[in-house]
Design an enzyme around this catalytic site. Sequence first.
Site, PDB file in Angstrom:
ATOM      1  N   HIS A 133      -4.616  -8.021  18.468  1.00 39.86           N
ATOM      2  CA  HIS A 133      -4.260  -6.607  18.365  1.00 39.86           C
ATOM      3  C   HIS A 133      -5.504  -5.724  18.404  1.00 39.86           C
ATOM      4  CE1 HIS A 133      -5.843  -6.435  14.268  1.00 39.86           C
ATOM      5  NE2 HIS A 133      -5.268  -7.615  14.082  1.00 39.86           N
ATOM      6  N   GLU A 237      -0.265 -13.015  11.103  1.00 46.29           N
ATOM      7  CA  GLU A 237      -1.605 -13.345  10.626  1.00 46.29           C
ATOM      8  C   GLU A 237      -1.527 -14.292   9.436  1.00 46.29           C
ATOM      9  OE1 GLU A 237      -4.447 -14.073  11.069  1.00 46.29           O
ATOM     10  OE2 GLU A 237      -5.710 -12.260  11.078  1.00 46.29           O
TER      11      GLU A 237
END
Length: 371
Positions: A133, A237
């Site tokens: 990201h 994550e």
Amino acid sequence: MNFFFTLFVSPPCLVSRSKMQANLLRKAVFSILAVTCAGHWTPRPTKAPSKSDTDYIKYTSITGFFLQDDNATVPATFDYTAMNFGLINRTYPTDNECDGSYTQWQKFEHYVNTLNQRSGSEVDYKVLFMGRHGEGFHNAAETFYGTPAWNCYWSLLDGNTTVTWADAHLTPNGIAQALKASAFWKSRITLQKIPLPESYYTSPLYRCLSTANLTFSTLPLPRSQPFVPNIKELFREGISGHTCDRRSNKTTIEKIFPKYDIEKGFSEQDLLWRAGVGEVSTDQDIRSKTVLDEVFGSDQSTWISVTSHSGEIASILRVLGHRTFSLSTGAIIPVLVKAETIQGTPTSTASVPWTTISTCSTVPPLPTVTA
């Protein structure tokens, strides 16, 4: 003190047909089908490797195709946009089957599709484009406060008086990084006729949902390969106990990204995140293997995009047997993966208890301004 947050001409090669159900039939058909580069042909997906309760999938990162495979490539200084995604300028055993005008990416596409065509029914090759990201407000906050103070105090809060970093959004710089990735994809489509992702996956965290949208939603995609990403919980994550790693509820995600597909079984609330504790790398690798098995076991696509995080992509690379390659925010790494369905039971890896996060006994001092 001011706070920082104020801020194709030639079509692809004819090789990517569905795999035959049995090796004998595959060999019989292949003996009369020449693998050629032909026009006006739409590749069909390869069969996903079969898997039963007595089988398991073994993953191998096939090296020698991307600069990121090479130990001599330094991750900290590598720029994927300056190096054609890292694709090495080399020859392939199948180059003689292609027209001389083919680009490096077209020749690589032909080679990968040929691998799938000629492999057995229990072997599948895929190319994963794994993108981190763009910069989130949590990344900027960690830079501002410093990692020790961030880890022990600020990361446990939802934000400060200026911004929120719980399920962090992208900073202006993070948005620019995602748009840079989009522009580079467009350039590769025009100049290299790069094979486009056939499937898109993303972490459920906002920074990935937004990065994927900014990167792919405006690309000139064929009708047969629309940008409809699938949100998968386990591509998230590493679950650190930091609020930036606590996802929004399902209703909120559906409202902001209504065109995204959410996998079945996705809970309304985040049931994996727990305050005060953090997932260890062993457990993260177990769930990375699980989500890869879900993708490889069900998705017939060869070219796949995954928008995720630095820690999760690092975990996936470990599962694939790839060298360690850290990604800066907004960066992308492609990996050629061989997946083999193996008869038998794999060596199991026991999960490890999560660790308790160390916290500060007092509020750490703010960083000092230096001239």
